[in-house]
Design a protein around this motif. Structure first.
Motif, PDB file in Angstrom:
ATOM      1  N   THR A 123      41.996  38.238  47.995  1.00 57.07           N
ATOM      2  CA  THR A 123      41.024  38.385  49.083  1.00 57.07           C
ATOM      3  C   THR A 123      39.687  38.928  48.589  1.00 57.07           C
ATOM      4  OG1 THR A 123      41.670  40.678  49.556  1.00 57.07           O
ATOM      5  CG2 THR A 123      42.877  38.928  50.713  1.00 57.07           C
ATOM      6  N   PRO A 172      38.676  37.171  42.973  1.00 49.37           N
ATOM      7  CA  PRO A 172      40.027  36.968  43.486  1.00 49.37           C
ATOM      8  C   PRO A 172      40.696  35.801  42.774  1.00 49.37           C
ATOM      9  CG  PRO A 172      38.390  36.124  45.037  1.00 49.37           C
ATOM     10  CD  PRO A 172      37.625  36.833  43.953  1.00 49.37           C
ATOM     11  N   GLU A 223      38.141  41.022  50.381  1.00 52.61           N
ATOM     12  CA  GLU A 223      38.210  42.433  50.812  1.00 52.61           C
ATOM     13  C   GLU A 223      38.593  43.354  49.653  1.00 52.61           C
ATOM     14  OE1 GLU A 223      40.617  45.845  51.632  1.00 52.61           O
ATOM     15  OE2 GLU A 223      41.676  43.939  51.556  1.00 52.61           O
ATOM     16  N   ALA A 247      36.062  32.635  48.068  1.00 52.45           N
ATOM     17  CA  ALA A 247      37.140  33.232  48.869  1.00 52.45           C
ATOM     18  C   ALA A 247      36.685  33.506  50.291  1.00 52.45           C
ATOM     19  CB  ALA A 247      37.627  34.528  48.221  1.00 52.45           C
ATOM     20  N   GLU A 248      35.413  33.826  50.435  1.00 50.46           N
ATOM     21  CA  GLU A 248      34.918  34.156  51.769  1.00 50.46           C
ATOM     22  C   GLU A 248      33.451  33.776  51.890  1.00 50.46           C
ATOM     23  OE1 GLU A 248      36.341  37.909  53.337  1.00 50.46           O
ATOM     24  OE2 GLU A 248      34.381  38.229  54.275  1.00 50.46           O
TER      25      GLU A 248
END
Ligand code: SAH
Length: 355
Positions: free
Chosen positions: A255, A239, A257, A284-285
């Motif tokens: 994201t 991302p 995702e 990012a996550e």
């Protein structure tokens, strides 16, 4: 999201797995209408495709970020030359060799030497460095990632012993490329570099940022089309993440995702490609790298730079370099991968692409 659209995207995912491609219109629909059902379906099919080619082995690369000097001014990048707040550093050959020694002891059999486009590292110095690594680690793969150079330079470095080269294309759409880079940089030249690298015989990696400013879903389809045709050995995607000292500081970050969704699509379009779950995805996550592997990735690139410089290679805000991102904590990575049924391989991890 209507049930009808869900069903259509799931059918598209299944067709992609069967045929290894879709029309541009179908790819666009698969991306634009993405939903939990299509994501789940892609994840399962891409995981199966990865397992058929590479099994449950995760290949690791020791990433040595050896200079953050850069002559370029890419709008997204934290080490762009215009960022006067960046604290610059440059590792010397002996320091880089020391990183390789540490990495070899830990089980790394690929060293990725990455940096900004640092003029101090001219052909002569880079060649000297590569020969030194090659001499001391004859069984390891050497990957370079130092941006755009002349064909002669790429030839010289290949002859010196470099096996692989990573140069993300960043975007396959010229007008979008020009939104991400100043006018002095050229989309055509970057693409020419990629063709030269592959032609010379490097195992070549390209890739793009996901949801970089101005990127449309049509642009992502163009990226997929380009990669399908170019057939790189490796594809690095992550991302876009904003950096506070760049012109893109106010731009929205991408994201995890959509990134993992695209990882699955890429795995199904190019089953043999080496596909890293990148640091940007992990940043990012929380747990992003695991999600990447579960979606079809099969490579991770822990940070093997000296601890003192890691925070200075800040491409984007909050870039991870501790925990299982750190090469010296390979045990944590082994645990993390083990927890989802994967095993870290002590192996060069060459691509199975036929070129
Ligand atoms: N100078 C080398 C290495 C660049 S850094 C080269 O040109 O290839 C490696 C990659 O980090 C870049 O290709 C880019 O895709 C990614 N990157 C840079 N800034 C980023 C940002 N703000 N968010 C996410 N990825 C970024």
């Amino acid at each position: 999201m209507s049930l009808e659209r869900e069903k259509r995207t799931v059918r598209l995912a299944e067709k992609l797995a069967r045929e290894g491609d879709l029309s541009d219109g179908e790819l666009l629909e698969l991306i634009r209408d993405r939903n939990e059902a299509s994501a789940r379906c892609l994840r399962r099919l891409a995981g199966e495709a990865r397992d058929r080619v590479y099994g449950k082995k995760i290949y690791i690369r020791g990433l040595i970020e050896f200079t953050n000097y850069c002559r370029n001014n890419c709008f997204y990048c934290g080490i762009r030359r215009g960022n006067e707040k960046a604290v610059r550093y440059r590792l010397k050959e002996e320091e880089i060799l020391e990183c390789c020694r540490e990495g070899f002891e830990l089980g790394f059999r690929t060293f990725v030497l990455q940096g900004g486009e640092d003029p101090w590292y001219n052909d002569e110095r880079l060649e000297h460095l590569v020969r030194a690594v090659r001499r001391e680690f004859p069984d390891c793969a050497i990957t370079l990632s130092v941006g755009e150079r002349s064909r002669e330079s790429y030839e010289r470095l290949f002859a010196a012993g470099v096996d692989r080269y990573l140069l993300r294309h960043e975007t396959a759409v010229k007008s979008h490329y020009e939104m991400l880079h100043p006018a002095e940089m050229s989309f055509d030249h970057r693409m020419q570099c990629l063709r030269d690298l592959k032609d010379i015989g490097y195992q070549t990696g390209c890739g793009m940022m996901v949801q970089s400013p101005g990127q449309t879903e049509e642009d992502l389809v163009a990226d997929l089309r380009f990669m399908k045709e170019f057939r790189p050995h490796m594809i690095g995607i992550g991302p876009f993440l904003s950096h506070k000292d760049t012109p893109f500081k106010e731009e929205k970050s991408g994201t995890a995702e959509l990134t993992v969704y695209l990882l699955s699509i890429i795995r199904l379009m190019l089953p043999e490609v080496l596909l890293p779950a990148t640091t940007a995805l992990g940043t990012a996550e929380e747990g992003g790298r695991k999600l990447g592997v579960l979606a079809g990735a099969n490579v991770v690139m822990p940070n093997l730079s000296p601890a003192g410089v890691r925070k200075k290679y800040m491409l984007y805000d909050n870039k991870l370099s501790g925990g299982s991102e750190a090469a010296e904590h390979l045990d944590l990575l082994r645990e993390e991968m083990g927890s989802i049924g994967f095993e870290v391989a002590v192996d060069r991890g060459d691509s199975r692409m036929d070129g």
